[in-house]
Design a protein around this motif. Structure first.
Motif, mmCIF file in Angstrom:
data_model
loop_
_atom_site.group_PDB
_atom_site.id
_atom_site.type_symbol
_atom_site.label_atom_id
_atom_site.label_comp_id
_atom_site.label_asym_id
_atom_site.label_seq_id
_atom_site.Cartn_x
_atom_site.Cartn_y
_atom_site.Cartn_z
ATOM 1 N N GLU A 198 18.188 10.978 34.341
ATOM 2 C CA GLU A 198 19.264 12.245 33.842
ATOM 3 C C GLU A 198 20.084 11.721 32.919
ATOM 4 N N GLU A 199 20.794 10.577 33.180
ATOM 5 C CA GLU A 199 21.822 9.908 32.301
ATOM 6 C C GLU A 199 21.186 9.619 30.963
ATOM 7 N N HIS A 200 19.982 9.209 30.991
ATOM 8 C CA HIS A 200 19.466 8.763 29.650
ATOM 9 C C HIS A 200 18.833 10.127 28.959
ATOM 10 N N GLU A 201 18.769 11.130 29.380
ATOM 11 C CA GLU A 201 17.988 12.350 29.036
ATOM 12 C C GLU A 201 19.050 13.705 28.808
ATOM 13 N N ALA A 202 20.256 13.312 28.648
ATOM 14 C CA ALA A 202 21.198 14.330 28.520
ATOM 15 C C ALA A 202 20.959 14.843 26.792
ATOM 16 N N VAL A 203 21.351 16.265 26.866
ATOM 17 C CA VAL A 203 21.104 16.794 25.399
ATOM 18 C C VAL A 203 22.260 17.214 24.949
ATOM 19 N N PRO A 204 22.697 17.363 23.704
ATOM 20 C CA PRO A 204 23.984 17.646 23.040
ATOM 21 C C PRO A 204 24.101 19.419 23.465
ATOM 22 N N LYS A 205 25.415 19.512 23.618
ATOM 23 C CA LYS A 205 25.958 21.007 23.566
ATOM 24 C C LYS A 205 26.511 21.276 22.570
ATOM 25 N N SER A 206 26.481 22.490 22.218
ATOM 26 C CA SER A 206 27.051 23.303 21.081
ATOM 27 C C SER A 206 28.400 22.627 20.349
ATOM 28 N N TRP A 207 29.429 22.286 21.498
ATOM 29 C CA TRP A 207 30.639 21.749 20.856
ATOM 30 C C TRP A 207 30.970 20.223 20.958
ATOM 31 N N HIS A 208 29.902 19.731 21.261
ATOM 32 C CA HIS A 208 29.752 18.209 21.152
ATOM 33 C C HIS A 208 29.863 17.704 19.759
ATOM 34 N N ARG A 209 30.498 16.579 19.311
ATOM 35 C CA ARG A 209 30.391 15.989 17.899
ATOM 36 C C ARG A 209 28.881 15.121 17.575
#
Length: 244
Positions: free
Chosen positions: A1-12
């Protein structure tokens, strides 16, 4: 899971890449999560794509699942794409490769490529990548309340060429502090421009997300208790806003 996170709309978010025509063009997508962890989550390697074709591919691959273009703050690109006359791999032209690409990217709502360093910054980029992989940053607490740490740079398994390249890159025999230039080092260069470029703090979570997390933190609590806590939370946020 740590390696498969996806960006959220507020992330840079930002993009980086290494130009190639006969050799591969290696393009990487990155984001910085809530804790300041740099995450490289996507890669595309293509050959014999002229500047227009490469830019069109980047636009297509940069869209979110809903078909919308998220906000990318920068596109760090290799210095050789900014030559004003010609390159060995793509014929003579008064406009640079990056200039051709920029027009298409800007029309799609993306940033134009900017020149990231040059041959003289190679050792600095490599040292920066090494430090980012070695360094650990605090990321909240575990179930026992103890601090949790993660690598400062996490690479998704969706980037197999980059992972392979980092594990097999040879040292330069004459300059052992540097990685040797070798055929197939495009992923190393493409991702390295992006890691070398980024600095600053992560973007804060929107207030609506914080409220939702607060609501979900203890599902067994009563609705009344949760509403009262959210009201107190909102009042505290307003006080913080007035004090700035």
């Amino acid at each position: 899971e740590e390696h498969e996170a996806v960006p959220k709309s507020w992330h840079r978010r930002w993009i980086s890449g290494d130009w190639g025509f006969t050799h591969f063009s290696a393009i990487y997508w990155h984001y910085m999560d809530y804790y300041g962890v740099l995450r490289t989550y996507k890669e595309k390697l293509v050959q014999k794509h002229d500047p227009d074709m490469l830019a069109e591919m980047i636009v297509k691959e940069s869209l979110d699942e809903d078909g919308k273009m998220p906000r990318y703050e920068a596109f760090a690109f290799s210095h050789d794409a900014f030559a004003s006359n010609n390159t060995r791999t793509f014929g003579a032209d008064v406009n640079s490769i990056a200039g051709h690409m920029g027009r298409i990217l800007i029309d799609a709502g993306m940033p134009s490529p900017f020149r990231t360093g040059g041959p003289g910054t190679k050792i600095g980029r490599e040292q920066h990548m090494y430090n980012a992989l070695r360094r650990r940053v605090p990321c909240g607490a575990n179930s026992e309340g103890l601090p949790r740490f993660r690598k400062n740079w996490i690479i998704s398994t969706a980037c197999p060429k980059l992972i392979e390249c980092l594990g097999t890159a040879p040292r330069d025999e004459k300059k052992p502090e540097e990685i040797a230039t070798f055929l197939g080092d495009d992923p190393l260069q493409g991702a390295g421009y992006g890691v070398y470029h980024i600095f600053g703090d992560p973007r804060d979570k929107p207030l609506s997300v914080k409220k939702q997390e607060l609501w979900q933190a203890q599902p067994e609590r009563s609705v009344h208790s949760k509403v009262m806590q959210q009201m107190a939370f909102s009042a505290g946020q307003k006080k913080i806003g007035r004090s700035k």
